[in-house]
Design an enzyme around this catalytic site. Structure first.
Site, mmCIF file in Angstrom:
data_model
loop_
_atom_site.group_PDB
_atom_site.id
_atom_site.type_symbol
_atom_site.label_atom_id
_atom_site.label_comp_id
_atom_site.label_asym_id
_atom_site.label_seq_id
_atom_site.Cartn_x
_atom_site.Cartn_y
_atom_site.Cartn_z
ATOM 1 N N ALA A 91 0.820 -1.221 0.000
ATOM 2 C CA ALA A 91 0.000 0.000 0.000
ATOM 3 C C ALA A 91 0.851 1.266 0.000
ATOM 4 C CB ALA A 91 -0.938 -0.005 1.201
ATOM 5 N N GLN A 106 -6.802 -0.638 4.881
ATOM 6 C CA GLN A 106 -7.518 -1.277 6.001
ATOM 7 C C GLN A 106 -8.926 -1.698 5.623
ATOM 8 O OE1 GLN A 106 -6.221 -2.130 8.826
ATOM 9 N NE2 GLN A 106 -4.303 -0.986 8.815
ATOM 10 N N ALA A 115 -1.801 -6.886 0.368
ATOM 11 C CA ALA A 115 -2.272 -8.245 0.652
ATOM 12 C C ALA A 115 -2.142 -8.626 2.125
ATOM 13 C CB ALA A 115 -1.489 -9.246 -0.199
ATOM 14 N N HIS A 116 -1.092 -8.126 2.779
ATOM 15 C CA HIS A 116 -0.820 -8.660 4.126
ATOM 16 C C HIS A 116 -1.813 -8.184 5.178
ATOM 17 C CE1 HIS A 116 1.106 -5.243 6.369
ATOM 18 N NE2 HIS A 116 1.263 -4.778 5.150
ATOM 19 N N CYS A 145 3.355 1.818 12.521
ATOM 20 C CA CYS A 145 4.570 2.378 11.925
ATOM 21 C C CYS A 145 5.166 3.445 12.820
ATOM 22 C CB CYS A 145 4.264 2.982 10.568
ATOM 23 S SG CYS A 145 3.488 1.819 9.467
#
Lengths: 127, 383
Positions: free
Chosen positions: B69, B177, B198-199, B320
């Site tokens: 993303a 999200q 994807a994660h 993050c």
């Protein structure tokens, strides 16, 4: 490579802070600065620190350092409070440099306790 | 056996076993190669495109594969701003966006673009009127995230997109999200660019996608080949693409079941945490994404709370940002005090979360708060 911000001593002292608390009717030193609040109380017997307790609102390094300070001074002569082991605490607890100010606040709180003990002794002598 | 309780699904999710299996069996050749092996890989990629298209109800020709993303957001925002800069240099976004969006806009500001930063309401929602007032004749791009990563706020992207369409403004949505977690229908939504990874929905790390609507043109950020309509050159990682496709297929199948499970778990978690003195919810109490619950607690130091909460894996602010001791800028944008923001904990739940874990989390949080309150000095006057 570990990204754990706390070493084993910090984790142990934070988890099992056996000197946490306050000793009623005893001299107490209090300080708040750098986003933390700290109080030390000590029971004195014949110029020696019989027992010492802390109450702290702060980060894990502050709580662990307060516990370390109590362990360090308990059983020592009151005069030893003038020799705050800043460097030793920084090293033993691997305190990050940016938190040095917080350790200095702990030192100031110990000084405040020393002054309170002095006042209490002087007041007892007058009585 | 794990020695932790994982409630940080908004940061990342574990790989679904079916996805892992699909990846292991994936073809290896370069899908751009004109031979049998290459064509097998191209078929594999085509299947993933179709699976993602089904999940998002989007035309299969509209996806650009990226590394995740962050790259999708960079490509969308930079690409759109650069392509349209001859028309105007005004851009609009929100202060509560993820760093992967905020920092791209900051970079564009340094290059001479004029960015308007909007605040949401006390739950993080962007009011349509506020957006309308911010738009100018030279506005070229609006970027708003679909589901806020810290609060779970679901923006009304249909309404925001409609305003942008009226004025011919490009609308980018950071869907990191949202994709695979809530129903997203890109055929109906007035969205030009949509980022995902994807994660966040049980796929592999290192692969994401950017949806680019048919009539939208953006500038590439990388050069070196003609792959992916020249927007993102480089040999495709077929196994990762296949993994994303499979994760999308599983998500599409489980969307309703996941929502039901997460709603039940979140309701119990909120009820349990709110029974603790001084706890309050940040973000929407109802109507947000069911997998995220963000709470603050009065008179507790945030860093100590995080340590006392171990072995719970939760986040203080955005993942993050968790190494930073600064209070979350997202929470501050809601008007929270520094003290309330720095005590904030984000619980994010997922497909594998159990009610036992929720009960453990409530009881462990209660114990941590009690412990830290006992450690705190009484007010000076009471000493």
């Amino acid at each position: 490579m570990s990204n754990d911000p706390y070493n084993e001593i910090v984790r142990e002292y934070f988890t099992a802070a056996r000197h946490a608390g306050e000793i009623a009717d005893s001299p107490s030193g209090y300080f708040e600065d750098q986003g933390l609040r700290l109080r030390f109380t000590a029971a004195i017997d014949d110029e020696r620190i019989k027992s010492m307790r802390f109450a702290a609102w702060g980060c894990p390094h502050v709580i662990a350092a307060a516990e370390a300070v109590c362990r360090y001074f308990e059983g020592q002569a009151v005069a030893e409070l003038d020799k705050f082991p800043t460097a030793q605490i920084m090293v033993d607890l691997a305190v990050p440099v940016e938190k040095t100010g917080r350790i200095l606040v702990i030192e100031d709180t110990v000084r405040s306790l020393r002054a309170a003990i002095h006042d209490r002794v002087a007041s007892n002598k007058q009585d | 056996m794990t020695n932790f309780v994982y409630l940080d699904y908004a940061a990342t999710t574990p790989l679904n076993p079916d996805v892992a299996q699909r990846m292991q069996g994936a073809a290896f050749a370069n899908p751009a190669s004109n031979h049998i092996a290459g064509r097998q890989s191209a078929t594999e990629v085509g299947r993933a495109v179709a699976q993602l298209g089904l999940l998002l109800n989007a035309s299969s020709a509209s996806f650009v594969w990226t590394s995740g993303a962050t790259e999708s957001n960079n490509l969308a925002i930079m690409g759109a701003a650069r392509h349209r800069e001859h028309r105007g240099k005004h851009l609009v976004t929100m202060r509560s966006e993820h760093k992967a969006v905020v920092d791209v806009f900051r970079s564009l500001e340094k290059r001479g673009f004029d960015v308007t930063w909007l605040d949401g309401d006390s739950s993080g929602f962007l009011a349509a009127d506020k957006l309308r007032q911010a738009l100018r004749d030279d506005t070229q791009l609006v970027s708003v995230m679909h589901v806020n990563n810290e609060l779970g706020t679901i923006q009304d992207v249909a309404a925001i997109g409609a305003i942008c369409r009226e004025r011919g403004i490009i609308f980018h949505v950071d869907g990191a999200q949202a994709a695979g977690k809530i129903a997203v229908n890109l055929s109906e939504l007035p969205v030009d660019l949509y980022s995902l990874t994807a994660h966040k929905f049980y796929g592999p790390k290192g692969i994401g996608a950017l949806y680019v609507a048919d009539d939208v043109i953006i500038e590439p950020m990388m050069f070196g080949g003609g792959q992916q309509r020249r927007l993102r050159p480089g040999t495709l990682p077929v196994a990762l693409v296949a993994g994303l496709g499979e994760a999308a297929a599983v998500a599409a199948e489980r969307l309703d079941d996941d929502h039901r499970l997460l709603s039940k778990l979140r309701e119990r978690l909120a009820e349990g945490l709110l029974s603790i003195d001084g706890v309050s919810i940040n973000g929407p109490e109802v109507g947000g994404y069911a997998g995220i619950l963000n709470v603050s607690v009065s008179d507790i130091e945030g860093e100590s709370l995080m340590l006392a909460l171990e072995p719970l894996c939760v986040a203080s602010g955005s993942a993050c940002n968790s190494q930073s001791k600064e209070p979350s800028y997202v929470l501050r944008s809601l008007g929270l005090s520094d003290d309330a923001a720095q005590s904030a904990i984000r619980f994010s739940l997922g497909r594998l979360t159990t009610m036992d874990e929720i009960e453990f989390a409530i009881s462990h949080y209660r114990g941590a708060v009690q412990k830290l309150r006992l450690l705190s000095p009484k007010p000076q006057s009471a000493a």
